[in-house]
Scaffold this motif. Structure first.
Motif, PDB file in Angstrom:
ATOM      1  N   MET A   1      -3.687 -14.882  -7.754  1.00  0.00           N
ATOM      2  CA  MET A   1      -2.950 -14.977  -6.499  1.00  0.00           C
ATOM      3  C   MET A   1      -3.726 -14.230  -5.391  1.00  0.00           C
ATOM      4  O   MET A   1      -4.041 -13.050  -5.542  1.00  0.00           O
ATOM      5  CB  MET A   1      -1.567 -14.352  -6.665  1.00  0.00           C
ATOM      6  N   ASP A   2      -3.993 -14.921  -4.300  1.00  0.00           N
ATOM      7  CA  ASP A   2      -4.837 -14.301  -3.282  1.00  0.00           C
ATOM      8  C   ASP A   2      -4.144 -13.136  -2.571  1.00  0.00           C
ATOM      9  O   ASP A   2      -4.811 -12.224  -2.071  1.00  0.00           O
ATOM     10  CB  ASP A   2      -5.319 -15.345  -2.262  1.00  0.00           C
ATOM     11  N   HIS A   3      -2.805 -13.120  -2.539  1.00  0.00           N
ATOM     12  CA  HIS A   3      -2.136 -12.014  -1.850  1.00  0.00           C
ATOM     13  C   HIS A   3      -2.212 -10.711  -2.634  1.00  0.00           C
ATOM     14  O   HIS A   3      -1.912  -9.648  -2.095  1.00  0.00           O
ATOM     15  CB  HIS A   3      -0.668 -12.366  -1.555  1.00  0.00           C
ATOM     16  N   TYR A   4      -2.621 -10.762  -3.901  1.00  0.00           N
ATOM     17  CA  TYR A   4      -2.806  -9.535  -4.669  1.00  0.00           C
ATOM     18  C   TYR A   4      -3.807  -8.607  -3.978  1.00  0.00           C
ATOM     19  O   TYR A   4      -3.669  -7.382  -4.024  1.00  0.00           O
ATOM     20  CB  TYR A   4      -3.331  -9.841  -6.077  1.00  0.00           C
ATOM     21  N   LEU A   5      -4.840  -9.195  -3.367  1.00  0.00           N
ATOM     22  CA  LEU A   5      -5.872  -8.370  -2.735  1.00  0.00           C
ATOM     23  C   LEU A   5      -5.297  -7.532  -1.603  1.00  0.00           C
ATOM     24  O   LEU A   5      -5.667  -6.365  -1.425  1.00  0.00           O
ATOM     25  CB  LEU A   5      -7.009  -9.263  -2.222  1.00  0.00           C
ATOM     26  N   ASP A   6      -4.378  -8.121  -0.825  1.00  0.00           N
ATOM     27  CA  ASP A   6      -3.736  -7.362   0.251  1.00  0.00           C
ATOM     28  C   ASP A   6      -2.876  -6.235  -0.318  1.00  0.00           C
ATOM     29  O   ASP A   6      -2.861  -5.115   0.218  1.00  0.00           O
ATOM     30  CB  ASP A   6      -2.869  -8.288   1.104  1.00  0.00           C
ATOM     31  N   VAL A   7      -2.167  -6.535  -1.408  1.00  0.00           N
ATOM     32  CA  VAL A   7      -1.326  -5.515  -2.040  1.00  0.00           C
ATOM     33  C   VAL A   7      -2.190  -4.370  -2.548  1.00  0.00           C
ATOM     34  O   VAL A   7      -1.891  -3.191  -2.313  1.00  0.00           O
ATOM     35  CB  VAL A   7      -0.503  -6.119  -3.189  1.00  0.00           C
ATOM     36  N   PHE A 175       8.569  -4.634  -5.819  1.00  0.00           N
ATOM     37  CA  PHE A 175       8.503  -6.035  -6.215  1.00  0.00           C
ATOM     38  C   PHE A 175       7.760  -6.814  -5.141  1.00  0.00           C
ATOM     39  O   PHE A 175       8.134  -6.777  -3.966  1.00  0.00           O
ATOM     40  CB  PHE A 175       9.907  -6.623  -6.368  1.00  0.00           C
ATOM     41  N   HIS A 176       6.704  -7.482  -5.551  1.00  0.00           N
ATOM     42  CA  HIS A 176       6.008  -8.443  -4.704  1.00  0.00           C
ATOM     43  C   HIS A 176       6.100  -9.808  -5.384  1.00  0.00           C
ATOM     44  O   HIS A 176       6.507  -9.905  -6.538  1.00  0.00           O
ATOM     45  CB  HIS A 176       4.536  -8.059  -4.527  1.00  0.00           C
ATOM     46  N   ASP A 177       5.725 -10.837  -4.674  1.00  0.00           N
ATOM     47  CA  ASP A 177       5.650 -12.156  -5.303  1.00  0.00           C
ATOM     48  C   ASP A 177       4.724 -12.076  -6.514  1.00  0.00           C
ATOM     49  O   ASP A 177       3.534 -11.783  -6.384  1.00  0.00           O
ATOM     50  CB  ASP A 177       5.117 -13.164  -4.282  1.00  0.00           C
ATOM     51  N   SER A 178       5.298 -12.273  -7.701  1.00  0.00           N
ATOM     52  CA  SER A 178       4.538 -12.326  -8.959  1.00  0.00           C
ATOM     53  C   SER A 178       3.897 -11.000  -9.353  1.00  0.00           C
ATOM     54  O   SER A 178       2.952 -10.977 -10.138  1.00  0.00           O
ATOM     55  CB  SER A 178       3.451 -13.412  -8.903  1.00  0.00           C
TER      56      SER A 178
END
Length: 216
Positions: A1-7, A175-178
């Motif tokens: 998931m590409d948003h993991y990098l922002d997290v 909690f974040h998406d996935s």
């Protein structure tokens, strides 16, 4: 998931180049090995685990790879005994419910105070093929929801809701998406703070009060 990098950027930017002790479950083709070794640098102690023996070939200086099944508690206990405790644990392994929950149960005691435990790809909690399903009690998402309640068990008046040690160990759950992130923060009974005329006082009334009619 590409948003993991922002997290991860928000979560770990202050840890870059540090001497942390790190464990990631899941190697696969080794894509994250370079990422984490480059991010944390030569002072970090990096350990990876995977069920596939061929992953051992990707071991290199400054990076250890252990082979075993993350649903095997004995393997996890041995891994933690050899390499722990850890500051950061990431579960990016098989994503099945018994794997994620077994890993959390066995590795949480080996996470340092102030450390982070990250479970990736928790959308599988909604996939029956991975042992999940909407509100299935033993899914990773539902286990994390239960931990939210347990974290607040200081305050419960319900006779059937006992006090859980998670209340003394968990500082936050995100909690974040996935993605689920648990922060370990060892602490005693929470105290409220009051300042009056320059004097600061503390109280445990929020924890000790029972049968509350008001928050005041």
């Amino acid at each position: 998931m590409d948003h993991y990098l922002d997290v991860y950027h928000d979560l770990l930017r202050d840890w870059q180049g540090s001497d942390i002790s790190f464990l990631e479950i899941g190697v696969y083709k080794g894509g994250s090995l370079d990422l984490w070794q480059g991010f944390f640098g030569p002072k970090a102690k990096l350990v990876f685990a995977d069920i596939d023996p061929e992953c051992r070939a990707m071991e290199r200086p400054g990076l250890t790879i252990e082979i075993g099944d993350q649903s095997d508690g004995a393997f996890l206990d041995g891994l933690a005994a050899r390499h722990g405790p850890f500051d950061l644990i990431i579960d990016d392994g098989g994503h099945k419910m018994n794997q994620q929950t077994t890993s959390l149960r066995h590795l949480w005691p080996h996470l340092n105070d102030g450390g982070l435990y990250v479970v990736e790809d928790t959308h599988t909690s909604y996939w029956p093929g991975f042992g999940g399903g909407l509100r299935k009690p033993d899914s990773m998402v539902e286990v994390a929801k239960q931990l939210v309640d347990q974290m607040h068990s200081w305050y419960s008046d319900e006779p059937h809701f006992k006090f859980y040690s998670a209340a003394q160990q968990i500082g936050s759950i995100r909690f974040h998406d996935s993605m689920i992130i648990l922060e370990k923060r060892l602490h005693d009974k929470p105290r409220s703070l009051t300042a009056r005329n320059g004097a600061v006082s503390y109280s445990t009334v929020q924890v000790d009060s029972r049968n509350r009619k008001s928050v005041f």
